[in-house]
Each structure stands twice: as C-alpha cells, then as structure tokens.
Write a protein that holds these residues in place. Structure first.
Motif, PDB file in Angstrom:
ATOM      1  N   PRO A 100       0.795  -1.224   0.000  1.00 35.84           N
ATOM      2  CA  PRO A 100       0.000   0.000   0.000  1.00 35.84           C
ATOM      3  C   PRO A 100       0.825   1.270   0.000  1.00 35.84           C
ATOM      4  CG  PRO A 100      -0.973  -1.626   1.480  1.00 35.84           C
ATOM      5  CD  PRO A 100       0.328  -2.198   0.992  1.00 35.84           C
ATOM      6  N   ASP A 101       2.008   1.270   0.697  1.00 37.04           N
ATOM      7  CA  ASP A 101       2.849   2.463   0.709  1.00 37.04           C
ATOM      8  C   ASP A 101       3.274   2.847  -0.693  1.00 37.04           C
ATOM      9  OD1 ASP A 101       2.700   2.857   3.375  1.00 37.04           O
ATOM     10  OD2 ASP A 101       4.567   1.810   3.866  1.00 37.04           O
ATOM     11  N   HIS A 102       3.561   1.843  -1.545  1.00 35.17           N
ATOM     12  CA  HIS A 102       3.963   2.132  -2.914  1.00 35.17           C
ATOM     13  C   HIS A 102       2.807   2.778  -3.678  1.00 35.17           C
ATOM     14  CE1 HIS A 102       6.863  -1.367  -2.225  1.00 35.17           C
ATOM     15  NE2 HIS A 102       7.586  -0.271  -2.220  1.00 35.17           N
ATOM     16  N   ASP A 103       1.603   2.250  -3.421  1.00 33.66           N
ATOM     17  CA  ASP A 103       0.453   2.795  -4.122  1.00 33.66           C
ATOM     18  C   ASP A 103       0.232   4.252  -3.752  1.00 33.66           C
ATOM     19  OD1 ASP A 103       0.058   0.340  -5.250  1.00 33.66           O
ATOM     20  OD2 ASP A 103      -1.369  -0.327  -3.725  1.00 33.66           O
ATOM     21  N   ARG A 104       0.382   4.569  -2.443  1.00 34.79           N
ATOM     22  CA  ARG A 104       0.191   5.946  -2.013  1.00 34.79           C
ATOM     23  C   ARG A 104       1.255   6.852  -2.610  1.00 34.79           C
ATOM     24  NH1 ARG A 104      -1.230   3.469   2.917  1.00 34.79           N
ATOM     25  NH2 ARG A 104       0.840   3.798   3.784  1.00 34.79           N
ATOM     26  N   ALA A 105       2.515   6.354  -2.635  1.00 32.73           N
ATOM     27  CA  ALA A 105       3.605   7.178  -3.157  1.00 32.73           C
ATOM     28  C   ALA A 105       3.442   7.429  -4.642  1.00 32.73           C
ATOM     29  CB  ALA A 105       4.950   6.502  -2.882  1.00 32.73           C
ATOM     30  N   SER A 106       2.778   6.500  -5.338  1.00 37.43           N
ATOM     31  CA  SER A 106       2.654   6.624  -6.782  1.00 37.43           C
ATOM     32  C   SER A 106       1.414   7.400  -7.204  1.00 37.43           C
ATOM     33  CB  SER A 106       2.633   5.226  -7.423  1.00 37.43           C
ATOM     34  OG  SER A 106       3.823   4.549  -7.170  1.00 37.43           O
ATOM     35  N   VAL A 115       8.889   6.579  -2.933  1.00 39.74           N
ATOM     36  CA  VAL A 115       9.242   6.237  -4.311  1.00 39.74           C
ATOM     37  C   VAL A 115       8.018   6.421  -5.205  1.00 39.74           C
ATOM     38  CG1 VAL A 115      10.178   4.485  -5.857  1.00 39.74           C
ATOM     39  CG2 VAL A 115      10.925   4.562  -3.462  1.00 39.74           C
ATOM     40  N   HIS A 116       8.178   7.169  -6.284  1.00 31.22           N
ATOM     41  CA  HIS A 116       7.116   7.390  -7.263  1.00 31.22           C
ATOM     42  C   HIS A 116       7.472   6.615  -8.527  1.00 31.22           C
ATOM     43  CE1 HIS A 116       5.476  10.907  -4.971  1.00 31.22           C
ATOM     44  NE2 HIS A 116       6.723  10.923  -4.543  1.00 31.22           N
ATOM     45  N   ARG A 117       6.579   5.772  -8.983  1.00 25.06           N
ATOM     46  CA  ARG A 117       6.854   4.964 -10.180  1.00 25.06           C
ATOM     47  C   ARG A 117       5.561   4.634 -10.916  1.00 25.06           C
ATOM     48  NH1 ARG A 117       8.517   1.224  -6.102  1.00 25.06           N
ATOM     49  NH2 ARG A 117      10.666   1.350  -6.787  1.00 25.06           N
ATOM     50  N   PRO A 118       5.640   4.338 -12.199  1.00 25.85           N
ATOM     51  CA  PRO A 118       6.810   4.531 -13.075  1.00 25.85           C
ATOM     52  C   PRO A 118       6.876   5.977 -13.570  1.00 25.85           C
ATOM     53  CG  PRO A 118       5.045   3.495 -14.302  1.00 25.85           C
ATOM     54  CD  PRO A 118       4.533   3.665 -12.900  1.00 25.85           C
ATOM     55  N   VAL A 119       8.037   6.584 -13.428  1.00 26.45           N
ATOM     56  CA  VAL A 119       8.253   7.965 -13.834  1.00 26.45           C
ATOM     57  C   VAL A 119       9.564   8.053 -14.597  1.00 26.45           C
ATOM     58  CG1 VAL A 119       8.559  10.341 -13.079  1.00 26.45           C
ATOM     59  CG2 VAL A 119       7.023   8.822 -11.799  1.00 26.45           C
ATOM     60  N   HIS A 120       9.546   8.650 -15.766  1.00 32.76           N
ATOM     61  CA  HIS A 120      10.741   8.833 -16.580  1.00 32.76           C
ATOM     62  C   HIS A 120      11.136  10.303 -16.586  1.00 32.76           C
ATOM     63  CE1 HIS A 120      10.657   4.758 -18.399  1.00 32.76           C
ATOM     64  NE2 HIS A 120       9.356   4.884 -18.173  1.00 32.76           N
ATOM     65  N   ASN A 149      11.022   2.077 -13.279  1.00 32.75           N
ATOM     66  CA  ASN A 149      10.442   0.740 -13.281  1.00 32.75           C
ATOM     67  C   ASN A 149       9.020   0.756 -12.722  1.00 32.75           C
ATOM     68  OD1 ASN A 149      12.531  -1.329 -14.125  1.00 32.75           O
ATOM     69  ND2 ASN A 149      13.707  -0.175 -12.607  1.00 32.75           N
ATOM     70  N   PRO A 150       8.155  -0.127 -13.203  1.00 34.75           N
ATOM     71  CA  PRO A 150       6.792  -0.179 -12.672  1.00 34.75           C
ATOM     72  C   PRO A 150       6.699  -0.857 -11.310  1.00 34.75           C
ATOM     73  CG  PRO A 150       7.073  -1.830 -14.390  1.00 34.75           C
ATOM     74  CD  PRO A 150       8.325  -1.004 -14.385  1.00 34.75           C
ATOM     75  N   ALA A 151       7.753  -1.567 -10.894  1.00 35.69           N
ATOM     76  CA  ALA A 151       7.746  -2.292  -9.627  1.00 35.69           C
ATOM     77  C   ALA A 151       9.092  -2.118  -8.937  1.00 35.69           C
ATOM     78  CB  ALA A 151       7.464  -3.781  -9.871  1.00 35.69           C
ATOM     79  N   PRO A 152       9.153  -2.318  -7.616  1.00 33.90           N
ATOM     80  CA  PRO A 152      10.420  -2.182  -6.917  1.00 33.90           C
ATOM     81  C   PRO A 152      11.372  -3.321  -7.265  1.00 33.90           C
ATOM     82  CG  PRO A 152       8.680  -2.886  -5.410  1.00 33.90           C
ATOM     83  CD  PRO A 152       8.021  -2.579  -6.712  1.00 33.90           C
ATOM     84  N   GLY A 153      12.653  -3.103  -6.971  1.00 31.94           N
ATOM     85  CA  GLY A 153      13.651  -4.139  -7.225  1.00 31.94           C
ATOM     86  C   GLY A 153      14.797  -3.681  -8.087  1.00 31.94           C
ATOM     87  N   GLY A 154      14.704  -2.478  -8.656  1.00 32.48           N
ATOM     88  CA  GLY A 154      15.780  -1.973  -9.487  1.00 32.48           C
ATOM     89  C   GLY A 154      16.077  -2.900 -10.658  1.00 32.48           C
TER      90      GLY A 154
END
Length: 348
Positions: free
Chosen positions: A4-10, A110-115, A51-56
C-alpha cells in the motif's frame, strides 16, 4: 511485490507543486541507499523510478544469476539482507524482494513509473521535467545505474548477420537457446556466467578481446569488498596505486568453475567482422551460428543531465569513478552517506 505504501507514493496529486529539497532519480539500490541517509538527515525528498515495480535492475537479470557474496555481505545500510533458504549466494529474485522490503521498512517515498526527460537550472532551484509531472528541488541525486543503456561495439558487418542478436539485458535462461550454436561476446563476469550457463544445452563459443583473467577460486565478493575497503583507506593516505585489478577480472563462481574445468569455457579471440552467417576472424576462419549475445557492458544512464559541473547535482552508484565499489549493494552505502552529507552542507 507492491505494498500500500507504494500505491500511495505513486498516486500523484494534480494540485501538488512537487517541491522538495532533494530529488533522487532512480529507485534501485543506489537510490534507496540515498533515501535511507536522506531520511536520517531529516531532509524533504522524493525518489523517482522508471520501473513499474520495486527491485531496481535486479528484477530484470537472468534466472541463473547469483550474487558473488553471501547475504550478510550484500546489504544496504540499516537492514541486513536475509538469507535465502538453501542458497548461500542469493539469486536476483531474492535481491529484488529485499529491495522492495527495504522501501517499505524505511517508508521511502518512491514514485513509479516515472521517466525523467530533462533538467533546467536557475540560481535558486532545479526544475526536473518527467513523464508525469514537473518537480522543483534544491539538489538532485542521479542514481539511475546503467541497465537502460547497454553498449554493443560497432563491429563491421553487424547489420549483415541474419541470425538473432541480443545484449545481456535480453538474456533470461539457457533453455531459450537449446540446440542452437551461440556466440557469447565479452570477457567479464556476465560473459563468463552466460557462456557457462549455455554450455549444457547449446554449442557455445565464448569470444573475448583479451584472454580471460579469472580471480583465484577462493576469492568471492567478501574478499573483493575487503580489498575495496583497503583501497579506500590507501587512497585516503595518498597511495593511488593500490587496486584489485591485478587479481583478475572474473569471479570464479561454482558454475563458471565447473564449465572452465571441464574444458567447455575456453575463450576464443575476438573476431574481425560478421558475415550473414556468423563471425569471421582475421585469418579467414569462420564459425556459423544462430545467435550472438553481446555481454559488452553498459554506459551510465545520464542522458537527462546537462549540468555535471553544478554542485547541486550528485552522481551515485556508477562504479569506481563515483566511489570504490559504489555499484555494489554493500559498497553503495558509503558513497550515499558522503553524498547526503555534502548535500546537507550545501543546503545549510
């Protein structure tokens, strides 16, 4: 792997002015290490990740890849990497999961995916244009790595070859090439590992510009990190000649050792050109093949910056030229800490 934290950040707020003290570009290991120290420094920051997902980049590596070091020697600052059950040397999927958990543990924004598409400078701030929004920051940390910029040499006839060509970035598993004749180009760790991986299911020819130089079989990532640490201390004392290159270039992992010792990993000299059917050497000899895999490295992914001389812009995790071992999991923390200390001083 998103939480959920990723969703909020994005979830971008259209009304936000997107102003932060520090903007980190890149959400892999270097960007997360920077975020850890920025959080500890109490600075207002955000991390943009393409990237659309974490993990680099670890989420994109080939299936058989394993770290050179045990988990305890492969950790980012603040949180040890857990062991992978039954695997003294963790695989890439384990590392990607560790990076995702690291984001959550420290609530990194972290905000993703952002170019990122460009940067503009003004005396009081930097303007960062992206595919999603425009940001304003007082300092920027580039931690984009190099995975997005694979390098393939300009070999004569490369456009004439009628078989399949791919870079390390496109390799996933040996089974995809079963029954083929494959040329692997590159004398580094990726070339040796992929060539060793392929020997069980393909007729493989490993091609290197120089004879391969293996590290002693007893040397793994633990010893390399200790040597790099010694190099840092020696340089600080004024000794600029200390290094690890004399030991060798290729870590002899178990699969590489097995292929080498069985005679399946014998290197051939670099060919002179390519014909429609395969390599051609200077002496006129040829070797027809189905696929060529270019394990020929990368270039830093820095196309977005035009202001390397600006002290508000920092580069992190691009190999020895941004700090010894800075492109490794365990080594990037040292240079991330230094960068954040410099940024904090700059911002007063």
């Amino acid at each position: 792997m998103d939480r959920p934290d990723h969703d909020r950040a994005s979830a971008f707020d259209a009304d936000s002015r997107r102003r932060v003290q520090v903007l980190v570009i890149g959400g892999g290991q270097a960007g997360l290490a920077a975020g850890y120290y920025l959080r500890r420094a109490g600075l207002d920051f955000a991390i943009l990740d393409a990237n659309p997902a974490p993990g680099g980049a670890w989420q994109h590596y080939w299936d058989s890849l394993r770290l050179f070091s045990p988990a305890e020697y492969s950790s980012l600052p603040g949180r040890p990497m857990p062991h992978q059950t039954g695997a003294p040397y963790p695989n890439a999927r384990h590392v990607a999961a560790y990076l995702a958990a690291y984001e959550d543990r420290y609530h990194l924004p972290v905000h993703r995916p952002v170019h990122v598409t460009g940067i503009e400078r003004s005396p009081d701030h930097l303007t960062i244009h992206t595919s999603a929004d425009t940001w304003h920051a007082q300092a920027v940390v580039f931690a984009t790595g190099s995975w997005q910029r694979p390098f393939v040499p300009a070999v004569p006839g490369r456009e004439l070859f009628t078989g399949h060509q791919l870079h390390t970035t496109g390799y996933r598993r040996a089974a995809d090439f079963a029954g083929q004749r494959v040329v692997v180009v590159g004398g580094g760790n990726s070339g040796a590992q992929i060539a060793a991986d392929l020997t069980a299911v393909t007729e493989t020819r490993w091609v290197t510009r120089r004879p391969p130089h293996f590290l002693p079989d007893s040397v793994d990532g633990r010893a390399l990190f200790e040597l790099a640490t010694h190099q840092v201390r020696a340089h600080a004392a004024g000794d600029t000649h200390t290094g690890v290159a004399s030991l060798g270039d290729i870590v002899a992992t178990a699969p590489v050792r097995a292929a080498r010792d069985s005679g399946l990993l014998a290197a051939h000299p670099m060919f002179d050109r390519l014909s429609p059917t395969g390599p051609v050497w200077t002496d006129g000899s040829t070797w027809d093949c189905d696929t060529i895999i270019w394990c020929t490295g990368f270039r830093p992914d820095l196309a977005a910056t035009r202001a390397l001389e600006d002290p508000r812009i920092h580069l992190l995790g691009y190999g020895n030229w941004t700090g010894p071992a800075s492109a490794t999991l365990v080594g990037v923390g040292r240079t991330a800490r230094t960068a954040v200390e410099q940024i904090r001083t700059l911002l007063g």
